[in-house]
Every structure is written in C-alpha cells, then in structure tokens.
Design a protein around this motif. Structure first.
Motif, PDB file in Angstrom:
ATOM      1  N   MET A 172       0.825  -1.205   0.000  1.00  0.00           N
ATOM      2  CA  MET A 172       0.000   0.000   0.000  1.00  0.00           C
ATOM      3  C   MET A 172       0.865   1.263   0.000  1.00  0.00           C
ATOM      4  N   GLU A 173       1.779   1.377   0.981  1.00  0.00           N
ATOM      5  CA  GLU A 173       2.670   2.527   1.031  1.00  0.00           C
ATOM      6  C   GLU A 173       3.776   2.250   2.037  1.00  0.00           C
ATOM      7  N   MET A 174       4.753   3.160   2.076  1.00  0.00           N
ATOM      8  CA  MET A 174       5.828   3.050   3.058  1.00  0.00           C
ATOM      9  C   MET A 174       5.856   4.301   3.901  1.00  0.00           C
ATOM     10  N   ASN A 175       5.942   4.125   5.217  1.00  0.00           N
ATOM     11  CA  ASN A 175       6.148   5.244   6.128  1.00  0.00           C
ATOM     12  C   ASN A 175       7.628   5.309   6.451  1.00  0.00           C
ATOM     13  N   THR A 176       8.264   6.401   6.041  1.00  0.00           N
ATOM     14  CA  THR A 176       9.717   6.526   6.152  1.00  0.00           C
ATOM     15  C   THR A 176      10.109   7.177   7.480  1.00  0.00           C
ATOM     16  N   ARG A 177       9.685   6.536   8.574  1.00  0.00           N
ATOM     17  CA  ARG A 177       9.934   7.074   9.909  1.00  0.00           C
ATOM     18  C   ARG A 177       9.608   6.006  10.949  1.00  0.00           C
ATOM     19  N   LEU A 178       9.846   6.335  12.196  1.00  0.00           N
ATOM     20  CA  LEU A 178       9.378   5.502  13.290  1.00  0.00           C
ATOM     21  C   LEU A 178       7.865   5.685  13.396  1.00  0.00           C
ATOM     22  N   GLN A 179       7.154   4.624  13.766  1.00  0.00           N
ATOM     23  CA  GLN A 179       5.698   4.688  13.846  1.00  0.00           C
ATOM     24  C   GLN A 179       5.220   4.883  15.283  1.00  0.00           C
ATOM     25  N   VAL A 180       4.031   5.460  15.434  1.00  0.00           N
ATOM     26  CA  VAL A 180       3.428   5.616  16.754  1.00  0.00           C
ATOM     27  C   VAL A 180       3.346   4.258  17.461  1.00  0.00           C
ATOM     28  N   GLU A 181       3.039   3.217  16.707  1.00  0.00           N
ATOM     29  CA  GLU A 181       2.798   1.901  17.304  1.00  0.00           C
ATOM     30  C   GLU A 181       4.056   1.055  17.445  1.00  0.00           C
ATOM     31  N   HIS A 182       5.238   1.646  17.342  1.00  0.00           N
ATOM     32  CA  HIS A 182       6.473   0.852  17.439  1.00  0.00           C
ATOM     33  C   HIS A 182       6.617   0.100  18.770  1.00  0.00           C
ATOM     34  N   PRO A 183       5.990   0.544  19.906  1.00  0.00           N
ATOM     35  CA  PRO A 183       6.163  -0.217  21.152  1.00  0.00           C
ATOM     36  C   PRO A 183       5.700  -1.669  21.097  1.00  0.00           C
ATOM     37  N   VAL A 184       4.687  -1.998  20.263  1.00  0.00           N
ATOM     38  CA  VAL A 184       4.260  -3.401  20.227  1.00  0.00           C
ATOM     39  C   VAL A 184       5.334  -4.280  19.594  1.00  0.00           C
ATOM     40  N   THR A 185       6.067  -3.722  18.639  1.00  0.00           N
ATOM     41  CA  THR A 185       7.190  -4.463  18.059  1.00  0.00           C
ATOM     42  C   THR A 185       8.303  -4.619  19.078  1.00  0.00           C
ATOM     43  N   GLU A 186       8.561  -3.561  19.835  1.00  0.00           N
ATOM     44  CA  GLU A 186       9.571  -3.654  20.897  1.00  0.00           C
ATOM     45  C   GLU A 186       9.183  -4.714  21.920  1.00  0.00           C
ATOM     46  N   ALA A 187       7.887  -4.799  22.226  1.00  0.00           N
ATOM     47  CA  ALA A 187       7.428  -5.739  23.245  1.00  0.00           C
ATOM     48  C   ALA A 187       7.628  -7.194  22.816  1.00  0.00           C
ATOM     49  N   ILE A 188       7.340  -7.503  21.559  1.00  0.00           N
ATOM     50  CA  ILE A 188       7.434  -8.913  21.149  1.00  0.00           C
ATOM     51  C   ILE A 188       8.840  -9.326  20.736  1.00  0.00           C
ATOM     52  N   THR A 189       9.718  -8.360  20.447  1.00  0.00           N
ATOM     53  CA  THR A 189      11.089  -8.707  20.045  1.00  0.00           C
ATOM     54  C   THR A 189      12.109  -8.427  21.141  1.00  0.00           C
ATOM     55  N   GLY A 190      11.730  -7.608  22.122  1.00  0.00           N
ATOM     56  CA  GLY A 190      12.675  -7.246  23.179  1.00  0.00           C
ATOM     57  C   GLY A 190      13.721  -6.249  22.730  1.00  0.00           C
ATOM     58  N   GLU A 191      13.505  -5.595  21.606  1.00  0.00           N
ATOM     59  CA  GLU A 191      14.479  -4.634  21.078  1.00  0.00           C
ATOM     60  C   GLU A 191      14.027  -3.196  21.336  1.00  0.00           C
ATOM     61  N   ASP A 192      15.000  -2.290  21.462  1.00  0.00           N
ATOM     62  CA  ASP A 192      14.746  -0.858  21.623  1.00  0.00           C
ATOM     63  C   ASP A 192      14.973  -0.214  20.258  1.00  0.00           C
ATOM     64  N   LEU A 193      13.897   0.146  19.563  1.00  0.00           N
ATOM     65  CA  LEU A 193      14.027   0.653  18.199  1.00  0.00           C
ATOM     66  C   LEU A 193      14.655   2.041  18.143  1.00  0.00           C
ATOM     67  N   VAL A 194      14.479   2.842  19.173  1.00  0.00           N
ATOM     68  CA  VAL A 194      15.143   4.151  19.198  1.00  0.00           C
ATOM     69  C   VAL A 194      16.649   3.958  19.344  1.00  0.00           C
ATOM     70  N   LEU A 195      17.057   2.995  20.157  1.00  0.00           N
ATOM     71  CA  LEU A 195      18.484   2.678  20.278  1.00  0.00           C
ATOM     72  C   LEU A 195      19.041   2.250  18.922  1.00  0.00           C
ATOM     73  N   TRP A 196      18.286   1.415  18.209  1.00  0.00           N
ATOM     74  CA  TRP A 196      18.707   1.003  16.868  1.00  0.00           C
ATOM     75  C   TRP A 196      18.862   2.227  15.962  1.00  0.00           C
ATOM     76  N   GLN A 197      17.905   3.162  16.045  1.00  0.00           N
ATOM     77  CA  GLN A 197      17.993   4.364  15.211  1.00  0.00           C
ATOM     78  C   GLN A 197      19.270   5.150  15.483  1.00  0.00           C
ATOM     79  N   LEU A 198      19.574   5.335  16.749  1.00  0.00           N
ATOM     80  CA  LEU A 198      20.745   6.139  17.121  1.00  0.00           C
ATOM     81  C   LEU A 198      22.038   5.448  16.709  1.00  0.00           C
ATOM     82  N   LYS A 199      22.087   4.126  16.830  1.00  0.00           N
ATOM     83  CA  LYS A 199      23.278   3.392  16.417  1.00  0.00           C
ATOM     84  C   LYS A 199      23.474   3.469  14.897  1.00  0.00           C
TER      85      LYS A 199
END
Length: 621
Positions: free
Chosen positions: A292-319
């Motif tokens: 459908m489309e691509m959102n070229t940013r972090l999403q509002v709902e990124h915490p659910v991905t963090e919850a099921i993977t145990g990863e910190d996506l903001v940390l990934w962004q900064l690295k």
C-alpha cells in the motif's frame, strides 16, 4: 555515537527518545512551543529551548527555528520523532547540509515513497506485489473510467499525493464514476495541491498489516515482523497488535520478505514501515496481500514491536545514524508472545468523538503495563496538537493473555474533567468479535454503537445511587433513600449523572469508586467517567413529570445564537440554540414536541460541558 541530540518533536515521543538517549549517555535537547512550556518532556531533557508560539507552523514545523535551535545548542544530531518534519525530504537535506546527523530516513527514500503512484511503480519493478489498479499518466476521465471497468467494481479512486483518508472515494457503479472522480479531484487539489488520482480494486474486507523494517548504511536490512493495525476510525488507528492474528508462517515469511525487498529498492537507512492491505474475506493468504505505502519514519505503534522482540528501536535508530551496523542479524530476531497498544485520546466518543480540552485535574494511568504518555496530572490538553494522552501497551505470552491485560488496564484509567476514550478501549478489548480476531478496518463502523457508553447503564446508575447514599450514618432523616414506618425501606434514589436524572437503587455491597474534584463528585466505572450528584431544583423542574427535557451543552464553548424564547412551541428536532467550539458549530435541538421552558443562557455566554442551557416541557396530552 553522537554526543548530543536535539529532539524535533514533543509529547510522548520526545520523552521516549530522551529515555533511550540518556541510557546511552547522550545529552538531550528539547524544543518546545509556548503552549508546551510546562510539559514533562521539557523538564526531562538536559536542555530545552523555546522555538515559537503554539501554532505548529510557527514552531514544530518551522525548519528555520529548529535549525537555529540546533546551532545555538551545539546539537550533533536531530531526531524528528514522527509527524511534523519526520518525512520532510527538504528538512532532512537541510539538517545534513548544516553538518548535523539526521536520525531519519534518507531524503531520496522519503521522496521515492512520497507519491503513491511512483512508489507503486517502484515496488512493481522490485517484485513487490501491489494492489491491482491503474497508475498511468493518462488522467483523462475516459481513460480512468475504462480502467475502472477493466478492474471491476467496486473500485477506489485515490489521490496520488493523498494521506489521512483524504482524496479517496469508493465507487460501486459505473454510472457514479464521473461524479465521484470530480469530487475526489476537488478534494485532492484543495488538500494537496495535486488533483492526480490512481484507481485501485476496492477490498471489501480489508486488514491493515504493516512490517517493521530496519536498514543500516552498509546495505544490511532486516524485518522485525508485522503488526496488525486494522482497528481504525476514519483511517486513524485506535488499537494495534503484534503479531497479526491468523497469519500462518508461510504467509508471514512472504510479506516480511517483500517488505525487506521494498526497503532495499530505495536504498533505505533507519527505521521504516511497509504497509500492506490484505483481503481477509477468506483468511490471510500471500496472494491476497498487497503493498500500500511506506512510512519513512518511526511509527506511533512501534512499542508493540519492541514488546514482542525485546528490542529498543530508538536505540537502533541512534546506532545506525552514528554509522554502526544493525545490532542484530535476521536470524537473531524472534517473536516472544503478543502485544497490544491502545491510543488513549482526549475525546468524547459519546458526543461524536468531539475533542476535549482543558486541564487534567485528575489522571490515573495503569502501572502494571507499559505506558508512554506526554502529560502528567495537572497538565493542559490544548487544541493545537494531537489529542493523545497516552499509549497503553500490554504484553503477554499469547493473544488472550495480552488482551485481558489490556482490558484491565483500560478499565482502570481515570481522567477528569477532560473526556477520554478509555471506556471505548476497555469495551473493544472485551468485545467477543475482537477477542476472536474477527476484525477488519470496518470493525468500529459496525460495532460503534455497542462500544460507546452514550448513557449510563443500570449498574452505573446503581453505583451512583450507592455512592450518594453513603455517609448518612443510618439516620433516616438525612438519608436520601426513602423510608416507611413499619415497612421495608425504599432503596430507590433519584440521581443526576452528567446532567440527566435517573432512578437508581443503593446497594450496601456495591463498590463505587468516586472522587471529589472542584466541588464535583466523579464516578469512575470501566474507563468511563461520570459526574454524579443529587438533582438540582432547576433540573427537577425541567424533568417534572415529563421525562428528560434538559438540554445540555455537549462541550465547552460559546453560545453564538439562541433561536427560541421561553414559552415557544417547538417540534422534535427544532433548533433551540447553537454552541461554537474549536471552530465547529453544534446545534442543540428539541428532543420532542413541547414548550420551551427556562432558557439558562444568551448569545455570547460561555458554557461548560454538560451545563444545563435550556429545557423543553411536553405539552398537554
């Protein structure tokens, strides 16, 4: 790793970025408008700088002011969060030109995915499945109509530069195509300055599934599995979950691989989301899911991905922005359990989702789940920005456990006097169809009335009666319930709930959570907040023997006209007066045929939510 980071955003995402940056030893810099000077994100950053008045275009959307703030504070990097300037290619280029690290998508990728038709052509070339339709340059009515006939009705006309549900029309019959095309083009031109459209097959039972992707500057790209964002209202997400229910391993692998392929096609760097639409009429299948489309940013709902993977996506962004490789390879990323995110908004579902503003005099959020909030008790919800109060994130070993935790969390939320959708969220989380994952993007349209507590149910009325009956110490002369000599007492109580009168029964064993705020007694029940009290004299008069004839303002606002006089005969639906709030006019109308009673207001008077403004009395039968 950068030494300092300016956060070009506000509220909960600014607080979220501060938390991770502080963990990494990065100095954080907040920018804020005059309206946000007292909010938590300003206090929590190491440094804060004002960038302008409340309107976003003069503050958070002002590229010049944000770059000047970065220069003054010596910021080494800028994180745009989401919204505002996060997907602005020109701003991304300006940041890098100024010698500042951009913690976001490359400008070229933002541009490539910014126009729906060009993005779909790019995806087709990369082998990513796209929704059947027409993306061509011939925009003549005849060609578009012919393409719609070839696709088969119903079809969807979509603005090429559209977004947020604007510039979109469903067409069910060929004879309606020309009219709806013209309407769509007018809206697209007015909203985006571009009236070009594309034609797509209309999906009758659509599911909105998106895949989180991440890429580094060395060309490595991975996915962090999918989220289901089908629960929407007017194309705005309400509850998201991960993983997507009903997705078998083969189908999951197919769409996740397609998402990685899409990111690589635009040489992507950083966090991004590939959004797919699925035809769920017969379950989820790989050949019925399209880009459908691509959102070229972090999403509002990124915490659910963090919850099921145990990863910190903001940390990934900064690295990644610092030039480091991805923290993990694809084989090292796995799904653990299930997670939901519910968006708690300052709005009143019972009043057509009208926005609610004001000071959060009382705010109680759950403590047993993750809560990302941009405000604390005592802060102000203004009309200038998104009305989000918080994101409620619940994680569990499976879908049922996570959903039960979410339901309990939302049911325990207390917000006053600002109205919220907590009660709606709690009801969704316990709805049988939602619990059984019988969902698509039309779920709320079909279930809306049953999920919104437009008036108190019997239990709420009895809780109010019970709460108001307490404190009389058994003295029959001061009790608000009736008593009779040599007979059982009458437990019925006449109570006022949000300005309307009800008969309830007091029960000694019934729990009722109430608080006193500014001389108001507020009852909290399953996420809903009700103002309760004993009947006022004017309300008794307005309701005496005629049912509920009280006319209440549905929101705080300004009375701009009064169209009747006391004693005037009115028919059901006649306009009595008009209240203006947040640039919208709302007419208050007679609930039945009758006579206008006491008028409590006049033009130019400001009213509060649920304030009695007039009454209508039934005429003689």
């Amino acid at each position: 790793m950068m030494e300092s980071l300016l956060i070009a955003n506000r509220g909960e995402i600014a607080r979220r970025i501060v938390r991770t940056a502080r963990m990494l030893g990065i100095r954080t810099i907040a920018v804020y408008s005059e309206a946000d000077a007292g909010l938590p994100f300003v206090r929590e950053a190491d440094e804060a700088i004002a960038i302008g008045p409340p309107p976003a275009r003069e503050s958070y959307l002002s590229e010049a002011r944000i770059l000047e703030a970065a220069r003054k504070t010596g910021a080494a990097a800028i994180h745009p969060g989401y919204g505002f300037l996060s997907e602005n290619a020109e701003f991304a280029e300006a940041v890098e030109k100024a010698g500042i690290v951009w913690v976001g998508a490359p400008a070229a990728a933002i541009r490539a995915m910014g126009l729906k038709d060009a993005a779909k052509e790019l995806m087709q070339a990369a082998g990513v499945p796209v929704t059947p339709g027409y993306l061509g340059p011939d925009q003549s009515e005849a060609r578009l109509a012919a393409e719609a006939d070839a696709i088969g009705y119903p079809v969807l006309i979509k603005a090429v530069a559209g977004g947020g549900g604007k510039g979109m029309r469903r067409v069910d019959r060929a004879q309606d195509f020309a009219e709806l095309l013209a309407s769509c083009r007018r809206e697209a031109a007015a909203s985006f300055g571009d009236d070009r459209v594309l034609i797509e097959r209309y999906i009758a039972n659509p599911r909105h599934i998106e895949v989180q992707v991440f890429a580094d500057k060395s060309g490595n790209c991975v996915h962090l599995f999918e989220r289901d964002c089908s629960l929407q209202r007017r194309h705005q997400k309400v509850i998201e979950e991960a993983p997507a229910p009903g997705l078998d391993p083969a189908t999951r692998a197919a769409i996740c691989d397609a998402a990685v392929k899409a990111a690589k096609a635009v040489n992507y760097v950083g966090a991004g989301t590939i959004e797919f639409i699925a035809d769920a009429s017969s379950g989820l299948h790989a050949d019925r899911i399209w880009f459908m489309e691509m959102n070229t940013r972090l999403q509002v709902e990124h915490p659910v991905t963090e919850a099921i993977t145990g990863e910190d996506l903001v940390l990934w962004q900064l690295k990644v922005a610092s030039g480091e490789p991805l923290p993990k390879s694809q084989g090292e990323i796995a799904v653990n359990g299930w997670a939901f995110e519910a968006r708690l908004y300052a709005e009143n579902p019972a009043a057509g989702y009208l926005p609610s503003t004001g000071r959060l005099e009382h705010l109680k959020l759950p403590t047993f789940v993750r809560v990302d909030s941009g405000v604390d008790e005592g802060d102000e919800i203004t009309a200038f920005y998104d009305p989000m109060i918080a994101k409620i994130i619940a994680h569990g070993p499976n879908r049922e456990a996570a959903l039960s935790k979410l339901a309990a969390a939302c049911a325990g939320i207390e917000v006053w006097p600002v109205r919220s959708n907590a009660g709606l969220l709690a009801r969704i989380a316990t709805d049988p169809d939602f619990r059984a994952a019988r969902i698509d993007t039309g779920f709320l349209d079909r279930h809306g009335e049953s999920l919104v507590a437009s008036k108190p149910d019997e239990t709420v009325v009895d809780r109010a009666a019970t709460a108001l009956s307490k404190g009389t110490d058994g003295d029959p002369w001061s009790a608000i319930t009736g008593f009779r000599i040599a007979a059982t007492s009458d437990s019925r109580v006449r109570v006022r709930i949000d300005g309307h009168l009800h008969w309830g029964r007091a029960h000694s064993d019934l729990e009722a959570k109430t608080i006193e705020i500014d001389e108001a007694t507020v009852l909290f029940d399953a996420g809903n907040a009700w103002s309760i009290g004993l009947p006022l004299a004017r309300e008794i008069e307005a309701n005496h023997g005629v049912g509920d004839g009280a006319i209440l303002s549905p929101m705080p606002g300004l009375v701009i006209s009064v169209d009747v006089a006391e004693g005037d005969p009115v028919a059901k639906g006649d306009r009595l007066l008009t209240v203006e709030a947040m640039k919208m006019e709302h007419s208050l109308r007679a609930p039945f045929d009758g006579i206008v009673g006491k008028l409590q207001v006049s033009p130019g008077v400001r009213v509060s939510e649920n304030q009695l403004v007039a009454s209508v009395m039934k005429g003689e039968e």
